[in-house]
Design a protein around this motif. Sequence first.
Motif, PDB file in Angstrom:
ATOM      1  N   LEU A  37       0.823  -1.213   0.000  1.00  0.00           N
ATOM      2  CA  LEU A  37       0.000   0.000   0.000  1.00  0.00           C
ATOM      3  C   LEU A  37       0.854   1.258   0.000  1.00  0.00           C
ATOM      4  N   ARG A  38       1.914   1.263   0.797  1.00  0.00           N
ATOM      5  CA  ARG A  38       2.811   2.427   0.830  1.00  0.00           C
ATOM      6  C   ARG A  38       3.444   2.655  -0.540  1.00  0.00           C
ATOM      7  N   TYR A  46      -7.619   3.697  -4.782  1.00  0.00           N
ATOM      8  CA  TYR A  46      -8.513   2.604  -4.409  1.00  0.00           C
ATOM      9  C   TYR A  46      -7.877   1.261  -4.716  1.00  0.00           C
ATOM     10  N   PHE A  47      -7.964   0.343  -3.756  1.00  0.00           N
ATOM     11  CA  PHE A  47      -7.361  -0.975  -3.870  1.00  0.00           C
ATOM     12  C   PHE A  47      -8.406  -2.035  -3.528  1.00  0.00           C
ATOM     13  N   LYS A  48      -8.564  -3.025  -4.377  1.00  0.00           N
ATOM     14  CA  LYS A  48      -9.448  -4.159  -4.079  1.00  0.00           C
ATOM     15  C   LYS A  48      -8.632  -5.236  -3.378  1.00  0.00           C
ATOM     16  N   SER A  49      -9.230  -5.852  -2.366  1.00  0.00           N
ATOM     17  CA  SER A  49      -8.543  -6.908  -1.622  1.00  0.00           C
ATOM     18  C   SER A  49      -8.056  -8.014  -2.548  1.00  0.00           C
ATOM     19  N   ARG A  50      -8.884  -8.416  -3.512  1.00  0.00           N
ATOM     20  CA  ARG A  50      -8.495  -9.520  -4.394  1.00  0.00           C
ATOM     21  C   ARG A  50      -7.301  -9.161  -5.289  1.00  0.00           C
ATOM     22  N   LEU A  51      -7.187  -7.882  -5.668  1.00  0.00           N
ATOM     23  CA  LEU A  51      -6.055  -7.468  -6.498  1.00  0.00           C
ATOM     24  C   LEU A  51      -4.768  -7.364  -5.679  1.00  0.00           C
ATOM     25  N   ILE A  52      -4.885  -6.885  -4.442  1.00  0.00           N
ATOM     26  CA  ILE A  52      -3.726  -6.879  -3.534  1.00  0.00           C
ATOM     27  C   ILE A  52      -3.272  -8.319  -3.333  1.00  0.00           C
ATOM     28  N   ALA A  53      -4.241  -9.208  -3.111  1.00  0.00           N
ATOM     29  CA  ALA A  53      -3.944 -10.627  -2.879  1.00  0.00           C
ATOM     30  C   ALA A  53      -3.213 -11.242  -4.065  1.00  0.00           C
TER      31      ALA A  53
END
Length: 94
Positions: A37-38, A46-53
């Motif tokens: 995130l940093r 905006y960040f989707k949990s599934r894309l971060i995953a």
Amino acid sequence: MSATSTVESAETGDAAATTGAAGGDLSDKQHQILAYLREHAAEQTYFKSRLIAEELGLSAKEVGANMSAVVDAAADIDVEKWGYSSGTTWMVTQ
């Protein structure tokens, strides 16, 4: 967290990444999420949990389960749960 990683964090001046608001240590997964995130906060909001995953090799459920600790530990960025359509979205601002 090992003493080595604590020393490395102290040497880099990254105290916010080593402890949460309640003073507890972050897990490796939580460190990964916070670092991601940093790193990307300047270029997107905006960040989707599934894309971060997908980026980190985690499941969306793992990301979501670890976000409360990340939110508490993130002193240099603001992280807020934003939406639920087709998965959880997080708003991240500097």
